[in-house]
Design a protein around this motif. Sequence first.
Motif, PDB file in Angstrom:
ATOM      1  N   ALA A 132      41.892 110.611 -51.322  1.00 60.02           N
ATOM      2  CA  ALA A 132      42.497 111.937 -51.113  1.00 60.02           C
ATOM      3  C   ALA A 132      43.190 112.008 -49.751  1.00 60.02           C
ATOM      4  N   ALA A 133      42.672 111.251 -48.784  1.00 55.52           N
ATOM      5  CA  ALA A 133      43.263 111.258 -47.435  1.00 55.52           C
ATOM      6  C   ALA A 133      44.434 110.275 -47.309  1.00 55.52           C
ATOM      7  N   GLY A 134      44.731 109.561 -48.389  1.00 58.78           N
ATOM      8  CA  GLY A 134      45.874 108.635 -48.373  1.00 58.78           C
ATOM      9  C   GLY A 134      45.556 107.263 -47.805  1.00 58.78           C
ATOM     10  N   LYS A 135      44.266 106.971 -47.558  1.00 57.45           N
ATOM     11  CA  LYS A 135      43.921 105.650 -47.011  1.00 57.45           C
ATOM     12  C   LYS A 135      43.855 104.585 -48.117  1.00 57.45           C
ATOM     13  N   ILE A 136      43.659 105.049 -49.332  1.00 65.98           N
ATOM     14  CA  ILE A 136      43.536 104.147 -50.486  1.00 65.98           C
ATOM     15  C   ILE A 136      44.490 104.664 -51.560  1.00 65.98           C
ATOM     16  N   ARG A 137      45.182 103.749 -52.219  1.00 71.78           N
ATOM     17  CA  ARG A 137      46.051 104.217 -53.312  1.00 71.78           C
ATOM     18  C   ARG A 137      45.344 104.176 -54.669  1.00 71.78           C
ATOM     19  N   HIS A 138      44.554 103.125 -54.867  1.00 73.71           N
ATOM     20  CA  HIS A 138      43.900 102.986 -56.173  1.00 73.71           C
ATOM     21  C   HIS A 138      42.487 102.444 -55.986  1.00 73.71           C
ATOM     22  N   ILE A 139      41.627 102.766 -56.955  1.00 77.38           N
ATOM     23  CA  ILE A 139      40.214 102.364 -56.843  1.00 77.38           C
ATOM     24  C   ILE A 139      39.850 101.414 -57.985  1.00 77.38           C
ATOM     25  N   GLY A 140      39.229 100.331 -57.634  1.00 76.44           N
ATOM     26  CA  GLY A 140      38.798  99.362 -58.649  1.00 76.44           C
ATOM     27  C   GLY A 140      37.346  98.986 -58.444  1.00 76.44           C
ATOM     28  N   VAL A 141      36.903  98.064 -59.300  1.00 76.22           N
ATOM     29  CA  VAL A 141      35.505  97.649 -59.239  1.00 76.22           C
ATOM     30  C   VAL A 141      35.418  96.172 -59.621  1.00 76.22           C
ATOM     31  N   THR A 142      34.409  95.474 -59.107  1.00 74.92           N
ATOM     32  CA  THR A 142      34.217  94.076 -59.485  1.00 74.92           C
ATOM     33  C   THR A 142      32.776  93.877 -59.931  1.00 74.92           C
ATOM     34  N   SER A 143      32.590  92.903 -60.826  1.00 79.65           N
ATOM     35  CA  SER A 143      31.237  92.621 -61.309  1.00 79.65           C
ATOM     36  C   SER A 143      31.183  91.216 -61.889  1.00 79.65           C
ATOM     37  N   HIS A 144      29.956  90.676 -61.982  1.00 86.88           N
ATOM     38  CA  HIS A 144      29.735  89.425 -62.707  1.00 86.88           C
ATOM     39  C   HIS A 144      28.893  89.704 -63.953  1.00 86.88           C
ATOM     40  N   ILE A 161      39.643  96.363 -63.010  1.00 91.55           N
ATOM     41  CA  ILE A 161      38.350  95.689 -63.088  1.00 91.55           C
ATOM     42  C   ILE A 161      38.579  94.234 -62.704  1.00 91.55           C
ATOM     43  N   GLN A 162      37.683  93.696 -61.878  1.00 95.24           N
ATOM     44  CA  GLN A 162      37.780  92.281 -61.505  1.00 95.24           C
ATOM     45  C   GLN A 162      36.541  91.581 -62.031  1.00 95.24           C
ATOM     46  N   PHE A 163      36.763  90.503 -62.781  1.00 94.03           N
ATOM     47  CA  PHE A 163      35.645  89.864 -63.483  1.00 94.03           C
ATOM     48  C   PHE A 163      35.950  88.366 -63.623  1.00 94.03           C
ATOM     49  N   PRO A 164      34.902  87.488 -63.661  1.00 94.34           N
ATOM     50  CA  PRO A 164      35.175  86.065 -63.874  1.00 94.34           C
ATOM     51  C   PRO A 164      35.758  85.839 -65.275  1.00 94.34           C
ATOM     52  N   PHE A 165      36.795  85.051 -65.355  1.00 97.19           N
ATOM     53  CA  PHE A 165      37.402  84.739 -66.657  1.00 97.19           C
ATOM     54  C   PHE A 165      38.097  83.386 -66.546  1.00 97.19           C
ATOM     55  N   ASN A 166      37.702  82.480 -67.406  1.00 98.57           N
ATOM     56  CA  ASN A 166      38.323  81.156 -67.419  1.00 98.57           C
ATOM     57  C   ASN A 166      37.922  80.472 -68.722  1.00 98.57           C
ATOM     58  N   LEU A 167      38.365  79.254 -68.911  1.00 97.68           N
ATOM     59  CA  LEU A 167      38.173  78.631 -70.220  1.00 97.68           C
ATOM     60  C   LEU A 167      36.718  78.360 -70.577  1.00 97.68           C
ATOM     61  N   ILE A 168      35.828  78.351 -69.589  1.00100.21           N
ATOM     62  CA  ILE A 168      34.406  78.176 -69.929  1.00100.21           C
ATOM     63  C   ILE A 168      33.606  79.471 -69.803  1.00100.21           C
ATOM     64  N   GLU A 169      34.212  80.496 -69.232  1.00100.90           N
ATOM     65  CA  GLU A 169      33.533  81.803 -69.130  1.00100.90           C
ATOM     66  C   GLU A 169      34.405  82.817 -69.837  1.00100.90           C
ATOM     67  N   GLU A 170      34.266  82.830 -71.158  1.00 92.52           N
ATOM     68  CA  GLU A 170      35.164  83.651 -71.973  1.00 92.52           C
ATOM     69  C   GLU A 170      34.534  84.970 -72.393  1.00 92.52           C
ATOM     70  N   GLY A 171      33.406  85.295 -71.763  1.00 90.41           N
ATOM     71  CA  GLY A 171      32.672  86.493 -72.158  1.00 90.41           C
ATOM     72  C   GLY A 171      33.523  87.754 -72.138  1.00 90.41           C
ATOM     73  N   ILE A 188      41.856  91.856 -63.220  1.00 93.66           N
ATOM     74  CA  ILE A 188      42.012  90.829 -62.189  1.00 93.66           C
ATOM     75  C   ILE A 188      40.973  89.754 -62.466  1.00 93.66           C
ATOM     76  N   CYS A 189      41.459  88.526 -62.585  1.00 96.53           N
ATOM     77  CA  CYS A 189      40.564  87.436 -62.987  1.00 96.53           C
ATOM     78  C   CYS A 189      40.092  86.638 -61.791  1.00 96.53           C
ATOM     79  N   MET A 190      38.809  86.744 -61.492  1.00 91.89           N
ATOM     80  CA  MET A 190      38.245  85.900 -60.437  1.00 91.89           C
ATOM     81  C   MET A 190      37.756  84.589 -61.063  1.00 91.89           C
ATOM     82  N   LYS A 191      37.593  83.582 -60.256  1.00 89.54           N
ATOM     83  CA  LYS A 191      37.041  82.277 -60.653  1.00 89.54           C
ATOM     84  C   LYS A 191      37.839  81.587 -61.764  1.00 89.54           C
ATOM     85  N   PRO A 192      39.143  81.419 -61.570  1.00 88.27           N
ATOM     86  CA  PRO A 192      39.922  80.718 -62.613  1.00 88.27           C
ATOM     87  C   PRO A 192      39.474  79.285 -62.851  1.00 88.27           C
ATOM     88  N   PHE A 193      38.767  78.684 -61.854  1.00 88.21           N
ATOM     89  CA  PHE A 193      38.252  77.310 -62.035  1.00 88.21           C
ATOM     90  C   PHE A 193      36.752  77.320 -62.331  1.00 88.21           C
TER      91      PHE A 193
END
Length: 345
Positions: A132-144, A161-171, A188-193
Amino acid sequence: MKYLTLGSTGLTVSELGFGCIPIIRFPKEDSVRVLRHAFERGITFYDTANAYRDSEEKIGIAFSGMRDKVVLATKTLMRSAQDATAHLDNSLRMLKTDYLDLYQLHQIAQEQDWLQVTGPGGALEAVLKAKAAGKIRHIGVTSHNLQMAIKMARSGLFETIQFPFNLIEEGAKDQLLAASTELGMGFICMKPFGGGVIDNAAVAFKYLRSYPDVIPIPGFESIRQVEEILSFYAGENLVTERDREMMEEYRAKLGRRFCRRCEYCQPCPQGVMITPAMGYPIVAARMSPSVAVEFCRKAMESVSLCTECGACIQHCPYELPVTEILKANYSLYEQHLKDKHAATD
Ligand code: SF4
Ligand code: SF4
């Protein structure tokens, strides 16, 4: 390089982002050089965290005077409004900016985290106030944690949402990706490897490119690595039959019981070097057992300090049976040591 809109945030980002953990390992000048090179080659999206030591400071130096040319995302592990506000203000200072494009509540895994951040006096209150004060434009969250991630996506409180996603973690492939697409969230995909266990970058990125709405954020360590990964984004680079076979080989070899080296289980109260000891079979396969026993000796010998207190298991977001795996890896290490001695006798 293509540019995409990050869900309903309206932010335009390069189809490949830059995850800023690895730059903590290098001197400032080297990190700034890699960050600037990535920008010159078209990468406009940079993701970091207050917890990634001097990473925010390095990004602030690299992009000073060109704030409007990059999209900056950072995050906090804090759960209370007071602590989150302190983190947020510090991030603004380090990144040399007066606004963040995306601010994420980091690693919300357990119900207790969720209740803390969303409850009275929780971090979400501070983040909403900062927005609301203009310090942040958008709000997200990350989880495993997949179930928690789905719940948070469906809460309507977050834009990414930021979450692990890759060819062996397809959950995330089915329910989470479907929910984020349906709700117009950025993914947003964390841990591409897979946290370092997929050592074929071409196959890793070919897999991810078949999900065009997913923005991977690999960690780049060098200009050469930026060039290598960008080369997979030139042209169509379609998945071949051989690529599919290699993906299956990775899945068969690693199964589900592998450590992503996230280090949430550390430090061990007894001094067990959990992460390197968890990765011993991979190192042994890569380096050969006779080299691995020397290379990993300190970590593997630390396994004997384990009192099976269970703290690491409680902290592991992947619910790995850590002590069981450590024991199995230690047996493998002992076997390799015996083989080595037998070969030299
Ligand atoms: S179970 Fe063992 S390795 Fe895990 S935290 Fe306890 S002592 Fe450390
Ligand atoms: S054991 Fe679990 S918490 Fe520890 S590094 Fe591996 S995946 Fe992360």
